[in-house]
Design an enzyme around this catalytic site. Structure first.
Site, PDB file in Angstrom:
ATOM      1  N   ASP A 182       0.864  -1.168   0.000  1.00 19.06           N
ATOM      2  CA  ASP A 182       0.000   0.000   0.000  1.00 19.06           C
ATOM      3  C   ASP A 182       0.911   1.232   0.000  1.00 19.06           C
ATOM      4  O   ASP A 182       2.098   1.130   0.287  1.00 19.06           O
ATOM      5  CB  ASP A 182      -0.869  -0.063   1.268  1.00 19.06           C
ATOM      6  CG  ASP A 182      -1.754   1.158   1.419  1.00 19.06           C
ATOM      7  OD1 ASP A 182      -2.284   1.621   0.399  1.00 19.06           O
ATOM      8  OD2 ASP A 182      -1.900   1.661   2.543  1.00 19.06           O
ATOM      9  N   GLY A 218      -5.047   3.645  -3.615  1.00 16.76           N
ATOM     10  CA  GLY A 218      -6.275   4.311  -4.057  1.00 16.76           C
ATOM     11  C   GLY A 218      -6.016   5.748  -4.468  1.00 16.76           C
ATOM     12  O   GLY A 218      -6.907   6.438  -4.962  1.00 16.76           O
ATOM     13  N   ASP A 264      -1.393  -1.108   6.034  1.00 22.50           N
ATOM     14  CA  ASP A 264      -1.643  -0.696   7.418  1.00 22.50           C
ATOM     15  C   ASP A 264      -3.099  -0.374   7.692  1.00 22.50           C
ATOM     16  O   ASP A 264      -3.459  -0.085   8.826  1.00 22.50           O
ATOM     17  CB  ASP A 264      -0.792   0.539   7.750  1.00 22.50           C
ATOM     18  CG  ASP A 264      -1.296   1.776   7.023  1.00 22.50           C
ATOM     19  OD1 ASP A 264      -1.314   2.854   7.622  1.00 22.50           O
ATOM     20  OD2 ASP A 264      -1.678   1.660   5.842  1.00 22.50           O
ATOM     21  N   THR A 286      -0.217   4.900   1.210  1.00 25.10           N
ATOM     22  CA  THR A 286      -0.461   5.767   2.364  1.00 25.10           C
ATOM     23  C   THR A 286      -0.347   4.988   3.667  1.00 25.10           C
ATOM     24  O   THR A 286      -1.051   4.007   3.874  1.00 25.10           O
ATOM     25  CB  THR A 286      -1.862   6.403   2.252  1.00 25.10           C
ATOM     26  OG1 THR A 286      -1.979   7.023   0.990  1.00 25.10           O
ATOM     27  CG2 THR A 286      -2.073   7.417   3.365  1.00 25.10           C
TER      28      THR A 286
END
Length: 1134
Positions: free
Chosen positions: A401, A683, A826, A403
Site C-alpha cells: 500500500d 487508491g 496498514d 499511504t
C-alpha cells in the site's frame, strides 16, 4: 420489564430481514411470540472439556501421516508382525500428545480471554435501579450504562449522553484499528428520564459490516402519534469500542454475544500452506513408493526362496496345522503387511512434530528481535501465525500500500490554490499578502484571488469536515491521540485546542485554515462556530452532513448562515469534483492540482453552492426519507447526495504532504536487489503515487514508464477496448519480445545497456483487463498484462478499490510458476490483499489495527521488512530445508540396513535392531541436535545477509527443496546405509571377534550397525553446523552420551516386564572387542570422509568464517546466541 419481539415471516429469526425491540416497561401485545435472542457470551474457543479429546483426535488423524501410522499400529496389533506395536505406537503417541498439548494450551488461552470478557462487570438499569451484573448476562433490550474509558459490552443504540450536545466520543482501535476519535449522536426526541421512555426499535438483522447499520426508532408519547427517528451507524456503539471524553452514556442493547458486529467479524483465517509443506508431501510420496517397493520385493523374494526344495519347511522349523491350512494369498498379504511394518520407519513421523516445534519456537526470535522495537509506539514485531516462517525466505512479489506504508500518514498542510492562484504559508501572519504566485494567466501575475473568494474558501475549510474540538482540561495538555494546533497561530486563546477527527487529512486542513486566520471553535447544539480574521465569531447552523465514502470520494455539509443563506460546501478528489462544477472554472485549478500531485502531495478540491429554499426543501425531504428506509438505505442516500452535489462552483484546492516512511527508499532498493518485484497498489491518484515511487527509488529517472490508464486509452480517439488491445500489444513487444532474456529474476540494471521498464495502470483500466466484454479477450488481456508486468522492475496500480487489490494479488499468485506473494499494508482497505497473499504483513500504523489483526506478521515500520525477509526469512528457509532433507536422509540410513538384512535371513522379517532402538531412534537419539540446528543455525551471519541482498536470490524458488538436492541426500543415505551394513558384515567374516573366542550374534551385529548409524548422522549434522553455540554442543555431544548411557543401562539390568531381553549385556560385550571398536571408528570416518574433504578443500567464504563474541556478560547465554538478536552479538567476518 423489557421484551423483545421479531417481525416474523416464518417463525425463524434467520429468515427475516428485521427485528423489533421493545424498550421500557410496556409488555408486548397479546399473542405475539417473545423471541429469545442469544445471550451476551463470547465464544472464540474451539474445544470444551467434554469434546477436546474426540475433536482433537479427529482433526489430528485427518493428517495423512498420522493416519498412516495409526494404520501401521493397528496392523501390528492385529497381525503377527516382527516388531512390537510399541515401536510405532510410542512415536505416534508422542506426536499426538505433543500436538494435543500445544493446541490445548492455545485453546485454554482463548477460554481465559473469553472469561475475562464474559465476566466483566457492567451496570444495567432494571426497574429504575442500577444493577451490577456480569457482561454475559446482558439481554437484548436491556438499558446499559457505560462510563468513560470503559468498553461497550455489546452493540448499543445511544439513548443518552452526559454531554450537553447529546454526543459522545468513541475510539474503535480494537475493531478497525482507527485510533482517532469518532463522534456518535443520541436519538433525538428521547425522554430525559429513561424510566418513562416508551419506544420500539426496528432494525436489520445482525451483519458483519462495521460501517453499515439501518434502523428506526418509534417513540410513543401519551396518546400522540409516534415520532419516528432514523437510526444509522452514527447512533450505534459497537462492542469492543471505548468511550472517550464523555463522562457517561446510556444505551439499549441491540445485538449481543455472537451476534455483535465484532463477533461476526471474527473469522478464522483460511489455512495458508507453505511451499515447504508441499515439498514434504511430495518427498513423502517418493519414500512411500520406496517403502511399498521394498515390502513388495521382499515378499516376492520370500516366496521365490521358499519355492526351492526344503526351504519352505526345514526340519528345524516345522509348520503348525494352522499355518498349513491358511490361504496362500492371505499369507502373502500378511507377509506384505509385516514387511511394511518392518520398514515403516523410513517415513519419519517425528519430522512433523519437529517441524511444528521448529516453527513455533522459531517465531519467538522475530518477537524478541530488538531491531524491530519501535520506541514511538513502544511495541515490537508480532507473529500471528508461525506456519509461514520459511515462506518469508521465498517471496518473489511484494504488494505494498502507499499511504501509511510507504508514507507516514502524518499530514501537513503545505499550500492551497484559490481561484487559480497559489497561496503558500510563510509566517504566522493572518493576512494573505505576499503569498500569491501565479498558476493562472500571465497578466494576473501580481493579482490576488480577491478577499471575498479567499474568505469563502477558508470558511469552506472550517465548515466542511467532521472534526470536533476538545477543550483543554485542568489536568494538563490533551492526550496523544489529539492533534495539537501549531504554536504559530495568531490566536493564543485557541492555541491549546485539540482536534478530534477520524482522518488526519481533515485535521491538517482545519489547521491550515487557522494559519490564515480562520479558526474552527467547535460544534454546539448543531451550530458550528468560526472565529474569522477580524476576531468576530460567525455561527452556522449545521443542517446535514453528506458523509464521505470511497465510492463518491467526496463529502459535503449543508449549513445555514446568520443571514439566512443556505450553502452546500463540498470537498473531495479532483476526479469526483471536476465533473460536478462549471467546466470554465476547472482549467484554472487543474494545472495547480496536477503540479501538486506530481510533487507528491495529496490534493483535494473545494466547491460550494447556494441552495434556494425550494432546493433545500427538496434535498431535506429526500435525505429524511432515505435515512428512514430500512431497505437499500445507502443506495437511496447516494442518489440524493448525487442529486444535491451538482452545478457547484469550484473555489480552489489544497495540498497536504504525507512524508515518506523512514528508510523507505533503502528498503525498496534492497528488496529489488534481492530479486523481489515490488508492486504499489494504492487508491491515490496517479501523479501522487508516481512521485512517491520515484522518491522510493522504485522508478529511476532512466526508467521508461509504460502507462495504461483512462487518459492513454482516450488519446487514440478510438474505442477504449480497441485502444487497450493496441497498447497491450505495443507494450508487450517493447517489454517482453524485444527485451534481452533475464537471468535470476528482475533486478535493477545500473548500466545503460538494457532499459528498465515501469508499468502504471489505474482501477478503471484494470476492470477492463479483468472483465472484458468477451471471455476470450479477457484471458488474452490478462496474459499480456501479466507478461508485461513480470518483465518490469516495478508496477504501480493507482485508483484501486480494496477488492481490486485482492484481484491483482490473486492473479499473480495463480500465474505460471505459482510465485510466492507478500502483501503489506496498514489499513482496513488492505485487509483483502493481506488475506489473499501467501504471506500477509500488517504495519502498526495510524490507520488502525485491522490490517495487523488479519495479518500473519505485524511490524511497526516498513523499514523492518528488509530484515524480516533478507535475514529472518533467509535463515528460516535454510534451516527448515536442511531439517526436512536431513530427516529423510537419517531415516533412509536407518532402514536400508534392515532391508539388506532380509537377504541374509531368508526374508523371515527378522528385525536387525532391538525394539527399544527402533522406538527411540527418532524420539531421543537424533531429534534434539536437528531441532537445535533448525533454530540456531546461521550459515551466513545476519550483517552479511543484510548488506548483500543478492544472497536472497540463491535460495529463491524453493532452491534447497528441489529434486536435485533431494536426490543428493537420498543417494547419500543409500551410500551410508550400504557402508554401514556391508562394512560390519565384512567384520563378521571373522567369526571369533573376542579374546575368549566367543562368536558375536545377530543382536551384536545390529547394535554395531546402529551405533555407527547414530554417531554418523549426528556427526554429519555437526559438520554441517556453521554457527556453534553452547546449546548445539550440549545437544550433539549430549545425545551421543545419552545413547551410550542408555545402551549400557538397557542391557545391563534384567527388566521384569520384558518377556525376552535381547540386548542383555550385548552393548558392553560388543565394546570389549577391539575389532568392534576399530570397525565403528573406521566406518564412521569412511562415511564422513567426503564431507570432511569438502570442508577442508572448499574455498573459504567470509560469511562462513566468523567469531562470535558476547558483548553482555550479564545476559543469559540463551538470549545472547539467539540468531535474531544481532544487536547483542558481535561477529568479526574474515
Amino acid at each position: 420489564f423489557i421484551f423483545v419481539r421479531l417481525n416474523c415471516l416464518g417463525g425463524d429469526e434467520r429468515r427475516v430481514d428485521s427485528r423489533t425491540i421493545y424498550v421500557g416497561h410496556r409488555s408486548s401485545s397479546p399473542g405475539e411470540p417473545i423471541i429469545k435472542f442469544c445471550d451476551n457470551r463470547i465464544v472464540s474457543s474451539k474445544y470444551t472439556v467434554w469434546n477436546f479429546l474426540p475433536k482433537n483426535l479427529f482433526e489430528q488423524f485427518r493428517r495423512i501421516a498420522n493416519f498412516y501410522f495409526l494404520i501401521i499400529f493397528l496392523v501390528q496389533v492385529i497381525v503377527d508382525t516382527p516388531t512390537s506395536p510399541v515401536t510405532s505406537g510410542l512415536p505416534l503417541f508422542f506426536v499426538i500428545t505433543v500436538t494435543a498439548i500445544k493446541q490445548g494450551y492455545e485453546d485454554w488461552l482463548r477460554h481465559k480471554a473469553d472469561n475475562e470478557v464474559n465476566k466483566y462487570p457492567v451496570t444495567v438499569l432494571e426497574q429504575g435501579e442500577r444493577t451490577r451484573k456480569d457482561s454475559e448476562k446482558i439481554k437484548v433490550g436491556d438499558v446499559v450504562e457505560v462510563e468513560e474509558d470503559e468498553t461497550f459490552p455489546c452493540d448499543l443504540i445511544l439513548l443518552q449522553s452526559s454531554r450537553d450536545d447529546g454526543t459522545c466520543y468513541v475510539t474503535t482501535a480494537s475493531l478497525d484499528g482507527e485510533s482517532n476519535h469518532k463522534t456518535h449522536y443520541t436519538v433525538s426526541d428521547t425522554e430525559k428520564d429513561l424510566e418513562t421512555l416508551n419506544a420500539t426499535i426496528e432494525c436489520e438483522q445482525p451483519q458483519p459490516d462495521l460501517y453499515k447499520f439501518v434502523g428506526r426508532m418509534h417513540i410513543y408519547k401519551n396518546d400522540q402519534e409516534p415520532v419516528v427517528r432514523s437510526l444509522g451507524p452514527e447512533n450505534l456503539l459497537l462492542k469492543g469500542a471505548t468511550l472517550k471524553n464523555t463522562q457517561r452514556i446510556y444505551g439499549v442493547a441491540l445485538y449481543t454475544g455472537m451476534e455483535t458486529k465484532m463477533a461476526l467479524n471474527y473469522q478464522g483465517k483460511s489455512q495458508k500452506r507453505s511451499a515447504v509443506e508441499k515439498s514434504i508431501n511430495a518427498f513423502l510420496l517418493v519414500y512411500l513408493c520406496i517403502l511399498v517397493s521394498k515390502a513388495l520385493v521382499c515378499t516376492i523374494l520370500k516366496y521365490v526362496w521358499q519355492s526351492r526344495p526344503g526351504q519352505d519347511e526345514p526340519w528345524y522349523n516345522e509348520k503348525t496345522q494352522r499355518d498349513k491350512e491358511t490361504n496362500l494369498y492371505l499369507k502373502m498379504f500378511t507377509d506384505f503387511l509385516s514387511f511394511m511394518v518392518l520398514f515403516n520407519f523410513i517415513i519419519p513421523v517425528s519430522m512433523y512434530v519437529t517441524v511444528e516445534m521448529q516453527k513455533f519456537l522459531g517465531s519467538f526470535f522475530i518477537t524478541w528481535d530488538k531491531d524491530f522495537f519501535d520506541p514511538e509506539i513502544k511495541e515490537g514485531a508480532l507473529v500471528n501465525t508461525s506456519d509461514l516462517n520459511e515462506e518469508l525466505g521465498q517471496v518473489e512479489y511484494v504488494f505494498t500500500d502507499k499511504t501509511g506504508t510507504l508514507t507516514q500518514n502524518n499530514m501537513e498542510f503545505i499550500e492551497c490554490c484559490i481561484d487559480g492562484f497559489q497561496y503558500k504559508y510563510r509566517d504566522a501572519s493572518s493576512e494573505l499578502d505576499g503569498f500569491c504566485v501565479a498558476d493562472g494567466p500571465v497578466n494576473k501575475v501580481q493579482e490576488k484571488a480577491g478577499r471575498a473568494k479567499e474568505e469563502l474558501f477558508l470558511r469552506a475549510l472550517c465548515l466542511c469536515h467532521t472534526v470536533q474540538v476538545k477543550e483543554p482540561t485542568e489536568q494538563g495538555p490533551v492526550d496523544g491521540l489529539m492533534d495539537q494546533v501549531d504554536a504559530g497561530v495568531p490566536h493564543p486563546p485557541q492555541e491549546q485546542r485539540g482536534f478530534i477527527a477520524s482522518s488526519p487529512d481533515e485535521v491538517a486542513l482545519v489547521k491550515g485554515a487557522m494559519r490564515y486566520g480562520f479558526t474552527f471553535l467547535g460544534l454546539e447544539s448543531r451550530n458550528m462556530k468560526i472565529l474569522n480574521r477580524n476576531n468576530d465569531v460567525e455561527m452556522y447552523e449545521l443542517l446535514h452532513v453528506l458523509t464521505f465514502d470511497p465510492v463518491r470520494r467526496r463529502m459535503s455539509v449543508i449549513v445555514r448562515s446568520n443571514s439566512g443563506d443556505t450553502l452546500l460546501f463540498c470537498k473531495g478528489a479532483d476526479s469526483s469534483i471536476f465533473p460536478r462544477v462549471r467546466q470554465e472554472e476547472v482549467e484554472r485549478i487543474r494545472m495547480h492540482v496536477e503540479r501538486n500531485a506530481t510533487e507528491g502531495y495529496r490534493t483535494l478540491c473545494v466547491a460550494y453552492k447556494y441552495l434556494s429554499a425550494e432546493e433545500f426543501a427538496q434535498a431535506d425531504a429526500g435525505l429524511m426519507e432515505a435515512r428512514l428506509a430500512l431497505q437499500n438505505r445507502e443506495e437511496k442516500l447516494l442518489a440524493v447526495y448525487n442529486q444535491v452535489e451538482t452545478d457547484m462552483s469550484l473555489i480552489g484546492a489544497t495540498a497536504v504532504e504525507d512524508r515518506l516512511q523512514e528508510e523507505a527508499a533503502e528498503t525498496m532498493e534492497a528488496l529489488q536487489g534481492a530479486g523481489i518485484k515490488v508492486w504499489v497498489l494504492t487508491g491515490d491518484k496517479m501523479e501522487t503515487a508516481k512521485s512517491t515511487c520515484y522518491a522510493c527509488r522504485l522508478f529511476q529517472r532512466s526508467t521508461e514508464l509504460l502507462e495504461l490508464t483512462v487518459r492513454t486509452l482516450e488519446d487514440g480517439g478510438r474505442k477504449r477496448e480497441e485502444r487497450l488491445h493496441e497498447l497491450l500489444l505495443e507494450y508487450h513487444k517493447k517489454a517482453v519480445q524485444d527485451a534481452p532474456p533475464l537471468k535470476g529474476g528482475i533486478t535493477r540494471t545500473w548500466s545503460s545497456e538494457t532499459q528498465d521498464y515501469g508499468f502504471i495502470i489505474d482501477g478503471a483500466t484494470l476492470s477492463m483487463v479483468l472483465n472484458s466484454s468477451s471471455e476470450s479477450n479477457s484471458s488474452r488481456y490478462k496474459s499480456l498484462f501479466l507478461q508485461i508486468c513480470q518483465n518490469c522492475t516495478s508496477v504501480l496500480c493507482c485508483r484501486m478499490a480494496p477488492l481490486q487489490k485482492a484481484q491483482i494479488v490473486k492473479m499473480v499468485k495463480n500465474s505460471k510458476g505459482n510465485p510466492i506473494t507478500l502483501s503489506i499494508g496498514d489499513g482496513a482497505n488492505d485487509v483483502s490483499m493481506i488475506l489473499e497473499a501467501h504471506v500477509g504483513i500488517g504495519i502498526k500504523g495510524k490507520e488502525g489495527r485491522q490490517a495487523v489483526r488479519n495479518s500473519d506478521y505485524a511490524i511497526p515500520k516498513l523499514k523492518h521488512l528488509k530484515k524480516l525477509l533478507l535475514a529472518h526469512g533467509h535463515l528460516y528457509y535454510v534451516r527448515i530445508a536442511h531439517l526436512v532433507q536431513y530427516f529423510f536422509y537419517k531415516n533412509l540410513c536407518f532402514i536400508l540396513p534392515q532391508f539388506l538384512y532380509q537377504f541374509f535371513c531368508g526374508y523371515s522379517q527378522q528385525p536387525l535392531y532391538d525394539a527399544a532402538y527402533l522406538t527411540m531412534y527418532n524420539i531421543c537419539f537424533t531429534s534434539m541436535p536437528i531441532l537445535a540446528y533448525s533454530l540456531l543455525e546461521q550459515h551466513i551471519c545476519i550483517e552479511v545477509l543484510l548488506d548483500n541482498a543478492a544472497l536472497y536470490r540463491e535460495i529463491a524458488k524453493n532452491g534447497m527443496l528441489r529434486w536435485r538436492p533431494f536426490l543428493y541426500w537420498t543417494l547419500l543415505g543409500v551410500f551410508h546405509g550400504l557402508l554401514f551394513f556391508f562394512g560390519v558384515r565384512y567384520l563378521f567374516s571373522n567369526p571369533a571377534l573376542q579374546d575368549n573366542g566367543q562368536v558375536f550374534g545377530n543382536w551384536s551385529y545390529g547394535t554395531i550397525v546402529f551405533t555407527i548409524l547414530v554417531f554418523t548422522v549426528t556427526l554429519k549434522l555437526a559438520l554441517d553446523t556453521r554457527h556453534w553455540t553452547w546449546i548445539n554442543h550440549f545437544v550433539i555431544w549430549g545425545s551421543l552420551l545419552f545413547y551410550v548411557f542408555f545402551s549400557f543401562f538397557w542391557g545391563g539390568i534384567i527388566w521384569p516386564f520384558l518377556k525376552q531381553q535381547r540386548l542383555y549385556f550385548v552393548f558392553a560385550n560388543m565394546l570389549s572387542s577391539v575389532s568392534a571398536w576399530l570397525v565403528i571408528i573406521l566406518l564412521i570416518l569412511l562415511s564422513l570422509l567426503p564431507e570432511i574433504l569438502l570442508v577442508v578443500f572448499r574455498k573459504p567464504r567470509g560469511p562462513n568464517s566468523r567469531q562470535v563474541e558476547l558483548r553482555h556478560s550479564h545476559t543469559p547465554l540463551w538470549i545472547s546466541v539467539s540468531p535474531c538478536l544481532s544487536d547483542r552479538v558481535k561477529r568479526n567476518t574474515i
